[in-house]
Design an enzyme around this catalytic site. Structure first.
Site, PDB file in Angstrom:
ATOM      1  N   ASN A  77      88.500 -62.814 -48.814  1.00  0.00           N
ATOM      2  CA  ASN A  77      87.678 -64.031 -48.872  1.00  0.00           C
ATOM      3  C   ASN A  77      87.976 -64.974 -47.712  1.00  0.00           C
ATOM      4  O   ASN A  77      87.114 -65.761 -47.307  1.00  0.00           O
ATOM      5  CB  ASN A  77      87.906 -64.756 -50.199  1.00  0.00           C
ATOM      6  CG  ASN A  77      87.344 -63.978 -51.376  1.00  0.00           C
ATOM      7  OD1 ASN A  77      86.429 -63.168 -51.219  1.00  0.00           O
ATOM      8  ND2 ASN A  77      87.889 -64.207 -52.560  1.00  0.00           N
ATOM      9  N   ASP A 132      81.505 -60.373 -42.087  1.00  0.00           N
ATOM     10  CA  ASP A 132      80.866 -60.085 -43.366  1.00  0.00           C
ATOM     11  C   ASP A 132      80.948 -58.597 -43.700  1.00  0.00           C
ATOM     12  O   ASP A 132      80.989 -58.222 -44.880  1.00  0.00           O
ATOM     13  CB  ASP A 132      79.398 -60.533 -43.314  1.00  0.00           C
ATOM     14  CG  ASP A 132      78.701 -60.404 -44.647  1.00  0.00           C
ATOM     15  OD1 ASP A 132      79.231 -60.895 -45.659  1.00  0.00           O
ATOM     16  OD2 ASP A 132      77.606 -59.802 -44.697  1.00  0.00           O
ATOM     17  N   ASP A 168      84.968 -57.635 -44.669  1.00  0.00           N
ATOM     18  CA  ASP A 168      85.696 -58.223 -45.795  1.00  0.00           C
ATOM     19  C   ASP A 168      85.845 -57.228 -46.945  1.00  0.00           C
ATOM     20  O   ASP A 168      86.876 -57.178 -47.619  1.00  0.00           O
ATOM     21  CB  ASP A 168      85.046 -59.526 -46.269  1.00  0.00           C
ATOM     22  CG  ASP A 168      83.576 -59.356 -46.633  1.00  0.00           C
ATOM     23  OD1 ASP A 168      83.063 -58.226 -46.602  1.00  0.00           O
ATOM     24  OD2 ASP A 168      82.929 -60.386 -46.938  1.00  0.00           O
ATOM     25  N   ARG A 206      89.428 -53.323 -49.896  1.00  0.00           N
ATOM     26  CA  ARG A 206      89.906 -51.992 -50.305  1.00  0.00           C
ATOM     27  C   ARG A 206      91.273 -51.690 -49.720  1.00  0.00           C
ATOM     28  O   ARG A 206      92.085 -51.003 -50.356  1.00  0.00           O
ATOM     29  CB  ARG A 206      88.867 -50.936 -49.890  1.00  0.00           C
ATOM     30  CG  ARG A 206      87.586 -50.997 -50.715  1.00  0.00           C
ATOM     31  CD  ARG A 206      86.630 -49.891 -50.363  1.00  0.00           C
ATOM     32  NE  ARG A 206      86.001 -50.089 -49.066  1.00  0.00           N
ATOM     33  CZ  ARG A 206      84.914 -50.809 -48.862  1.00  0.00           C
ATOM     34  NH1 ARG A 206      84.336 -51.431 -49.876  1.00  0.00           N
ATOM     35  NH2 ARG A 206      84.377 -50.920 -47.667  1.00  0.00           N
ATOM     36  N   ASP A 231      81.168 -63.284 -51.226  1.00  0.00           N
ATOM     37  CA  ASP A 231      80.426 -62.727 -50.097  1.00  0.00           C
ATOM     38  C   ASP A 231      78.959 -63.121 -50.163  1.00  0.00           C
ATOM     39  O   ASP A 231      78.372 -63.607 -49.177  1.00  0.00           O
ATOM     40  CB  ASP A 231      80.585 -61.205 -50.086  1.00  0.00           C
ATOM     41  CG  ASP A 231      79.870 -60.550 -48.920  1.00  0.00           C
ATOM     42  OD1 ASP A 231      78.670 -60.257 -49.067  1.00  0.00           O
ATOM     43  OD2 ASP A 231      80.491 -60.336 -47.873  1.00  0.00           O
ATOM     44  N   HIS A 232      78.336 -62.929 -51.321  1.00  0.00           N
ATOM     45  CA  HIS A 232      76.920 -63.239 -51.451  1.00  0.00           C
ATOM     46  C   HIS A 232      76.670 -64.743 -51.377  1.00  0.00           C
ATOM     47  O   HIS A 232      75.619 -65.174 -50.893  1.00  0.00           O
ATOM     48  CB  HIS A 232      76.377 -62.679 -52.771  1.00  0.00           C
ATOM     49  CG  HIS A 232      76.053 -61.220 -52.714  1.00  0.00           C
ATOM     50  ND1 HIS A 232      76.970 -60.276 -52.343  1.00  0.00           N
ATOM     51  CD2 HIS A 232      74.895 -60.538 -52.972  1.00  0.00           C
ATOM     52  CE1 HIS A 232      76.416 -59.078 -52.378  1.00  0.00           C
ATOM     53  NE2 HIS A 232      75.157 -59.211 -52.758  1.00  0.00           N
ATOM     54  N   ASP A 267      76.595 -65.572 -47.750  1.00  0.00           N
ATOM     55  CA  ASP A 267      75.357 -65.041 -47.173  1.00  0.00           C
ATOM     56  C   ASP A 267      74.161 -65.920 -47.538  1.00  0.00           C
ATOM     57  O   ASP A 267      73.262 -66.138 -46.716  1.00  0.00           O
ATOM     58  CB  ASP A 267      75.106 -63.616 -47.658  1.00  0.00           C
ATOM     59  CG  ASP A 267      76.084 -62.620 -47.063  1.00  0.00           C
ATOM     60  OD1 ASP A 267      76.706 -62.932 -46.036  1.00  0.00           O
ATOM     61  OD2 ASP A 267      76.233 -61.518 -47.636  1.00  0.00           O
TER      62      ASP A 267
END
Length: 421
Positions: free
Chosen positions: A48, A100, A103, A108, A121-122, A125
Site C-alpha cells: 500500500n 500500480d 503493488d 505476493r 488499489d482501486h 485508481d
C-alpha cells in the site's frame, strides 16, 4: 461499532483476487519490466505504500498544473504550460502505472495479498481517473468545455463498468486494449507530444494532418481537430467496453443459472449520479456565469470525482465481503446534488432567484462546500474501512506486519511467514 458488519468481516477470509489480462503490451513489454522493477523495492516496504507513492506523484502533477494555471484556462490564447511540465506529466503517469502494477507483486512477495490491498488499489485508481481527465484535457487544449466533461464521464463510466463487471464475475478482466495499460500509454504519448509541440498542436485538423484532404470519398468525412477526434475515438471505446463487460457478466450469470437482466439495474446508480452532476453543470446562465465557464470548473470536477471514488469504493467493499456489505444502489450525496441543481434552476422553474447561487460568490460557496463535504465523506469512508479490515485481520496498512496469536506484531518475511520482533 465499525463500518463493516461482523458477519461481513468474516467473509474477508474467503476473498481471493482473480484477474485476467489479455493485453499483448502488458504481456510482452510491460510485465517483464514490472517483474524487474519490483525487485528494486525492499521487502519491508508495504504494497500500500507503493500504491500511495504512485498516487502522490499524480497529486504533485496536479498541483503543478494548478500552480501554473490556477483558473484552468487552455482556450486559444489561454495559459500554455512550460514544456517541462508536460514532460513531467508523462513521466508521472508512467510512474503511477508502474507503481500500480507492482503493488500486487510486492504483496505476493511479502505475503500481504488480501482484500485491503484490493480496496486500497482501486480507491487510488478511482481518484486518479478524475485527475488524469483534467490533466489530459489541458494537454489536449480542450480546457473548460463540454469535451472535457465528456472525458470525465467516459473515464468514470469505464471505471464503473470494470468494477461492476468484477462484482458480478468475481474477477478483474482487462481485454486486448484496456484503460490501465494501453489507455494510460496513449495519455503518456499525448503529454509527450504536447511537451514537444505545445497543446495547440491538437487543434490541427485530422484529415489535414494525415494529408487526406484531397482523397476522394475520404475528404467527405468530418475534418475534426485531433483533440476532438481523440474524444470520438474514446466514445467508440466506451461503447465497446460496455458491450464487452455485459457479455462477460451475461456469460457468468448464465453459467451459474442466474438471470441476466438484473445486473443492468446495478448500472443505474452511475446514470443517476452522472445525470445529476451534468444537470447542475448545465444550469441556465441567469444570475452568474455557468460553472463550466468559471474557475469553479475544476473544483466541481474534483468534488464529482471524490463522490465517485466513494461510491465505487462501496462497490468494491461489497465484492470483497461477498455482499456482506450491500451493493450501493443509493447515495445520500445525490440528495445534496439534487438540491444544488434545483437551486440553480429556480429562475427557470419558478421564475425566482436562486436561494444561494444568485451570485458568483454564492455559487462558489456552494461548489467549495460540496468539494469539502465530498472530501470529508470519502476520507471518513477510507479511514473506517481501513481500520475495520486491519483490526479484524491483524495486519498493518503501511508496514509489512501481522499480529500473531500471541497478540504480538510480527514482521513478515519474503515467504509470507511471520517473524516476531
Amino acid at each position: 461499532m465499525g463500518y463493516i458488519p461482523r458477519d461481513a468481516l468474516e467473509n474477508l477470509h474467503k476473498y481471493a483476487y482473480k484477474g485476467v489480462d489479455k493485453s499483448l503490451t502488458s504481456k510482452y513489454i510491460l510485465n517483464p519490466f514490472w517483474t524487474w522493477f519490483v525487485t528494486l523495492w525492499p521487502l519491508n516496504v508495504a504494497p500500500n505504500t507503493i500504491t500511495l507513492s504512485g498516487l502522490s506523484i499524480i497529486f504533485l502533477n496536479f498541483a503543478t498544473l494548478l500552480y501554473y494555471d490556477p483558473q484552468y484556462l487552455t482556450e486559444k490564447g489561454g495559459v500554455v504550460l512550460p514544456s517541462w511540465v508536460y514532460f513531467s506529466l508523462a513521466i508521472g503517469l508512467f510512474a503511477y502505472q508502474s507503481f500500480d502494477a507492482i503493488d500486487g507483486k510486492q504483496a505476493r512477495r511479502t505475503g500481504m495479498a488480501g482484500p485491503l490491498g484490493e480496496m486500497f488499489d482501486h480507491g487510488c485508481d478511482a481518484m486518479n481517473t478524475t485527475l488524469e481527465a483534467v490533466l489530459a484535457c489541458h494537454a489536449l487544449n480542450l480546457g473548460r468545455s463540454w469535451w472535457t466533461v465528456s472525458s470525465q464521464v467516459a473515464t468514470l463510466a469505464n471505471f464503473y463498468l470494470t468494477t461492476w463487471e468484477e462484482y458480478h464475475t468475481g474477477q478483474l478482466y482487462l481485454g486486448v486494449f484496456s484503460g490501465p495499460v494501453e489507455g494510460i500509454l496513449m495519455i503518456v504519448a499525448i503529454f509527450t507530444i504536447s511537451g514537444l509541440y505545445g497543446p495547440a498542436f491538437w487543434d490541427t485538423k485530422i484529415l489535414t494532418f494525415l494529408r487526406l484532404t484531397n482523397m476522394p470519398y475520404i475528404n467527405r468525412l468530418p475534418n475534426l481537430p485531433l483533440n476532438e477526434s481523440f474524444m470520438v475515438f474514446g466514445a467508440f471505446g466506451l461503447f465497446f467496453n460496455i458491450a464487452n463487460s455485459y457479455a462477460n457478466v451475461r456469460r457468468t450469470r448464465k453459467s451459474s443459472g442466474s438471470g441476466t437482466s438484473r445486473p443492468l439495474t446495478f448500472l443505474l446508480p452511475f446514470v443517476v449520479s452522472a445525470g445529476l452532476q451534468l444537470a447542475w453543470l448545465a444550469h441556465p446562465r441567469v444570475t452568474s456565469p455557468a460553472i463550466l465557464y468559471s474557475p469553479l470548473f475544476v473544483p466541481f470536477l474534483c468534488a464529482w470525482g471524490l463522490q465517485f471514488a466513494r461510491h465505487v469504493g462501496r462497490m468494491i467493499l461489497a465484492h470483497v465481503t461477498q455482499d456482506g456489505c450491500p451493493f450501493p444502489l443509493f447515495d445520500w450525496m445525490w440528495v445534496w446534488t439534487a438540491l444544488c441543481t434545483l437551486d440553480a434552476y429556480l429562475p427557470a422553474l419558478l421564475d425566482r432567484q436562486p436561494l444561494i447561487q444568485s451570485s458568483a460568490k454564492g455559487r462558489a460557496f456552494l461548489v467549495y462546500t460540496t468539494l469539502a463535504l465530498s472530501f470529508v465523506l470519502y476520507a471518513q469512508f477510507c479511514v473506517r474501512v481501513i481500520n475495520d479490515i486491519t483490526n479484524f485481520m491483524g495486519i498493518a496498512c503501511f508496514t509489512v506486519r501481522k499480529k500473531g496469536k500471541d497478540g504480538e506484531w510480527h514482521h513478515v518475511q519474503a515467504n509470507g511467514d511471520a517473524k516476531k520482533k
